[in-house]
Design a protein around this motif. Sequence first.
Motif, PDB file in Angstrom:
ATOM      1  N   ALA A  70       0.845  -1.193   0.000  1.00 29.87           N
ATOM      2  CA  ALA A  70       0.000   0.000   0.000  1.00 29.87           C
ATOM      3  C   ALA A  70       0.879   1.240   0.000  1.00 29.87           C
ATOM      4  CB  ALA A  70      -0.926   0.017   1.204  1.00 29.87           C
ATOM      5  N   LEU A  71       0.555   2.180  -0.861  1.00 31.20           N
ATOM      6  CA  LEU A  71       1.154   3.506  -0.815  1.00 31.20           C
ATOM      7  C   LEU A  71       0.268   4.374   0.064  1.00 31.20           C
ATOM      8  CD1 LEU A  71       2.094   4.110  -4.581  1.00 31.20           C
ATOM      9  CD2 LEU A  71       3.413   2.960  -2.791  1.00 31.20           C
ATOM     10  N   ILE A  72       0.871   5.058   1.037  1.00 31.31           N
ATOM     11  CA  ILE A  72       0.128   5.912   1.968  1.00 31.31           C
ATOM     12  C   ILE A  72       0.761   7.291   1.893  1.00 31.31           C
ATOM     13  CG2 ILE A  72      -0.629   6.228   4.343  1.00 31.31           C
ATOM     14  CD1 ILE A  72      -0.320   3.233   4.758  1.00 31.31           C
ATOM     15  N   SER A  73       0.050   8.239   1.297  1.00 33.63           N
ATOM     16  CA  SER A  73       0.673   9.505   0.902  1.00 33.63           C
ATOM     17  C   SER A  73      -0.205  10.698   1.222  1.00 33.63           C
ATOM     18  CB  SER A  73       0.947   9.464  -0.615  1.00 33.63           C
ATOM     19  OG  SER A  73       1.394  10.707  -1.096  1.00 33.63           O
ATOM     20  N   GLY A  74       0.430  11.856   1.307  1.00 37.34           N
ATOM     21  CA  GLY A  74      -0.306  13.098   1.421  1.00 37.34           C
ATOM     22  C   GLY A  74      -0.863  13.561   0.090  1.00 37.34           C
ATOM     23  N   ARG A  75      -0.364  12.996  -0.998  1.00 39.09           N
ATOM     24  CA  ARG A  75      -0.878  13.350  -2.323  1.00 39.09           C
ATOM     25  C   ARG A  75      -2.287  12.810  -2.543  1.00 39.09           C
ATOM     26  NH1 ARG A  75       2.627  14.750  -6.775  1.00 39.09           N
ATOM     27  NH2 ARG A  75       4.824  14.741  -6.180  1.00 39.09           N
TER      28      ARG A  75
END
Length: 269
Positions: A70-75
């Motif tokens: 999983a990518l967990i980003s502010g974007r």
Amino acid sequence: MTVALRKADTFPQDVGASFMEKVRHAKSRALLLDYDGTLAPFTPDRTRAFPYREIPELVSRIMRTGTRVALISGRAATELVFLSGIHPHPEIWGSHGIERLRGDGSYEVDALPAEHRHALQLAARSLHSCGLDGRSETKPGSIAVHWRGLSTHEKGVIENKVKGLFASLVKDHGLQLLPFDGGLELRAPGKNKGDAVNTILAETGADVAAAYLGDDQTDENAFRAIKGRGISILVRNEPRPTMADLWLRPPDELSQFLRDWLVACGAER
């Protein structure tokens, strides 16, 4: 050779090797990754923040081993579908966990209270009136103002202006003004990256080998959430005070960590 992960003074010497042994024997695995500053170097043009050269292929191979990635980003979540270069794209939690884009393309986003929506609209108008549109990024639940690539003086001018513009929104509407590496973000209170980590770990069950890799202050919530249930790794060229268990430098040590993960899953280097 296994990458030599640096550790906090209070952490056991063999923590990196011990964790990879857990990956090797675990019934399930979860690799949770921040994007900007972790998988991709910072760049003044945030639309060209592409990952380090080897990263997309390594992450894709890890996904093929059955690891939940999983990518967990502010974007915003959809940005990472194109920027990351990881195909097919993994699960993506965007806007600090407000958005969830699954690998099958299904999408969820938390609805904001009307008061917070209105306050963010006021913030956008204020930025427009000050000519800061080109440095602002509107996302579900927040507005970020970027100054990466500017001089120290220019950064200071923008920072002071933004703090002045947003002071009443923070005070009167309960919004939060938070720093990140390269700017400030006005956010509605609610979910953060730690909430995304908690959800994923709850879904994967107890016998999971889990790691979270991140670089920024916004990743501290995720480091805190995974504490005692997995390993947290600070990915930066220089260390800083952190809740993370270990520290490695990108891109070489980051790539080596991902290769070690592949080997632990039974894949060839």
